[in-house]
Write a protein that holds these residues in place. Structure first.
Motif, short mmCIF file in Angstrom:
data_model
loop_
_atom_site.label_atom_id
_atom_site.label_comp_id
_atom_site.label_asym_id
_atom_site.label_seq_id
_atom_site.Cartn_x
_atom_site.Cartn_y
_atom_site.Cartn_z
N LEU A 147 19.86 44.25 0.43
CA LEU A 147 18.99 43.48 -0.16
C LEU A 147 18.11 43.89 -1.44
CD1 LEU A 147 19.43 42.18 3.01
CD2 LEU A 147 17.00 41.60 2.84
N ALA A 148 18.07 45.23 -1.16
CA ALA A 148 17.16 46.03 -2.50
C ALA A 148 17.77 45.73 -3.70
CB ALA A 148 16.76 47.26 -1.78
N ARG A 149 19.20 45.99 -3.41
CA ARG A 149 20.11 46.09 -4.98
C ARG A 149 19.92 44.87 -5.56
NH1 ARG A 149 24.58 46.65 -2.36
NH2 ARG A 149 24.25 48.70 -1.83
N GLU A 150 19.87 43.86 -5.08
CA GLU A 150 20.09 42.28 -5.89
C GLU A 150 18.62 42.37 -6.79
OE1 GLU A 150 19.41 37.64 -5.13
OE2 GLU A 150 20.11 38.96 -3.56
N HIS A 151 17.43 43.02 -6.56
CA HIS A 151 16.36 42.90 -7.10
C HIS A 151 15.81 44.40 -7.63
CE1 HIS A 151 16.16 38.92 -5.43
NE2 HIS A 151 16.38 39.50 -4.23
N GLY A 152 16.48 45.35 -7.62
CA GLY A 152 16.02 46.57 -8.10
C GLY A 152 14.99 47.19 -7.29
N LEU A 153 15.13 46.86 -6.06
CA LEU A 153 14.10 47.73 -5.37
C LEU A 153 14.48 48.61 -4.62
CD1 LEU A 153 12.57 44.07 -3.92
CD2 LEU A 153 11.48 45.42 -5.73
N SER A 154 13.81 49.39 -3.86
CA SER A 154 14.16 50.57 -3.10
C SER A 154 14.35 49.88 -1.61
CB SER A 154 13.07 51.51 -3.02
OG SER A 154 11.76 50.97 -2.37
N ALA A 155 14.89 50.74 -0.75
CA ALA A 155 15.13 50.27 0.67
C ALA A 155 13.99 50.32 1.56
CB ALA A 155 16.29 51.24 1.39
N GLN A 156 13.03 51.17 1.06
CA GLN A 156 11.55 51.20 1.69
C GLN A 156 10.93 50.25 1.18
OE1 GLN A 156 10.55 53.54 3.84
NE2 GLN A 156 8.73 52.18 4.18
N ALA A 157 10.98 49.77 0.25
CA ALA A 157 10.26 48.32 -0.04
C ALA A 157 10.76 47.10 0.84
CB ALA A 157 10.58 47.93 -1.78
N ILE A 158 11.94 47.05 1.03
CA ILE A 158 12.51 46.01 1.97
C ILE A 158 11.73 46.09 3.31
CG2 ILE A 158 14.56 45.03 3.08
CD1 ILE A 158 14.24 44.73 -0.03
N ARG A 159 11.79 47.38 3.85
CA ARG A 159 11.21 47.46 4.96
C ARG A 159 9.66 47.25 4.93
NH1 ARG A 159 15.13 51.85 4.76
NH2 ARG A 159 13.79 53.27 3.88
N ASN A 160 9.15 47.74 3.98
CA ASN A 160 7.70 47.23 3.86
C ASN A 160 7.21 45.88 3.70
OD1 ASN A 160 6.96 50.03 3.53
ND2 ASN A 160 6.73 50.20 1.33
N TYR A 161 8.24 45.05 3.44
CA TYR A 161 8.05 43.79 3.07
C TYR A 161 8.14 43.28 4.40
CZ TYR A 161 8.20 43.39 -2.03
OH TYR A 161 7.82 43.52 -3.31
N GLU A 162 9.06 43.91 5.30
CA GLU A 162 9.47 43.30 6.86
C GLU A 162 8.13 43.53 7.44
OE1 GLU A 162 11.68 44.18 10.92
OE2 GLU A 162 12.65 44.99 9.01
N GLU A 163 7.54 44.80 7.45
CA GLU A 163 6.32 45.16 8.15
C GLU A 163 5.24 44.25 7.56
OE1 GLU A 163 5.86 49.15 7.36
OE2 GLU A 163 7.52 49.93 8.74
N ALA A 164 5.24 43.83 6.61
CA ALA A 164 4.22 42.81 6.07
C ALA A 164 4.10 41.25 6.46
CB ALA A 164 4.07 42.82 4.50
N GLY A 165 5.44 41.27 7.07
CA GLY A 165 5.49 39.95 7.72
C GLY A 165 6.21 38.95 6.51
N ILE A 166 6.75 39.54 5.34
CA ILE A 166 7.31 38.54 4.36
C ILE A 166 8.65 38.38 4.96
CG2 ILE A 166 7.76 38.72 1.88
CD1 ILE A 166 5.50 40.52 1.33
N LEU A 167 9.37 39.14 5.29
CA LEU A 167 10.80 39.04 5.82
C LEU A 167 10.48 38.82 7.46
CD1 LEU A 167 12.92 41.67 4.09
CD2 LEU A 167 12.10 39.37 3.50
#
Length: 251
Positions: A13-33
């Protein structure tokens, strides 16, 4: 249950947007995902639904801001569509208010420019009574504007009388136009500060062009975000509650 081909890692997921894997996990914890399933080793498993949720959030953020975009995704993930559309409507209402404010300020500046006195008249400061007469207001109104920080008249050191120099006369004319438009004094004080900081009405007009361009960019961003959100809502509605499995977290 998602098929093996649908299982995505945070890095995918991160690769498509130039994000880090940790950012993806953070978005999940925030309820965004939506919550991700967990494999036997406790690793997160994402799906195309998560990928679209991320696209939607990142598309909504430029137009609505980080916090509002977060709230929209949280509501969408909870299937609270009333809240989703209310938040979208609030964003558009705020944008409309900003656009209306811009139009009113631009109109006030145009009226001010069309009533500028001659250079000869500009050289003579005005008394509070003379300026009040020009604007057809009570002298007490000008003193109230001064107390609110809208006007800063010069004070004669010997007599204490107020003298309104050309820049202050300009500020008073602009304030008068904005008051007729329904602006509060604290709002007018902010606009007047912008005029002073810009060095006059002319430079501020350039600032208004920049302001209008930003509003247009925000409008376009809202359209782009709405398209992604519509896709996400269709995707989650079509697949139902089983599209994203409940998390299977290890103790």
């Amino acid at each position: 249950m998602a098929s093996r081909s649908d299982r995505l890692r945070p890095a995918d997921l991160a690769r498509e947007h130039g994000l880090s894997a940790q950012a993806i996990r953070n978005y999940e914890e925030a309820g965004i995902l939506p919550p991700a399933t967990r494999g036997p080793q406790g690793y997160r498993r994402y799906t195309p639904v998560h990928a679209q949720a991320l696209r939607t959030f990142l598309a909504l953020r430029p137009g609505h801001g980080h916090q509002a975009a977060t709230e929209i995704l949280r509501a969408a993930n909870a299937a609270d569509h009333d809240a989703v559309f209310r938040l979208i409507d609030q964003g558009h209402a705020e944008l409309l208010r900003d656009r209306t404010t811009l139009d009113e300020v631009a109109s006030a500046l145009e009226k001010l420019a069309s009533t500028e006195p001659s250079p000869a008249a500009d050289r003579a400061p005005l008394t509070v009574g003379a300026l009040a007469h020009q604007l057809d207001v009570h002298p007490a109104t000008l003193r109230k504007w001064e107390e609110a920080g809208v006007l800063h008249p010069h004070r004669d050191p010997a007599t204490g009388y107020r003298h309104y120099l050309p820049d202050t006369v300009r500020d008073a004319r602009l304030a008068h136009q904005l008051r007729r438009g329904g602006y509060l004094l604290e709002q007018i004080a902010l606009v007047i500060d912008q005029v002073r900081n810009a060095g006059g009405v002319g430079p501020l007009k350039e600032e208004l062009h920049t302001w209008r361009a930003r509003l247009q960019q925000r409008s376009r961003a809202m359209l782009d975000g709405a398209a992604q959100l519509s896709t996400y809502l269709d995707l989650t509605a079509a697949d139902g509650p089983h599209r994203v499995d409940s998390p299977n977290r290890t103790p």
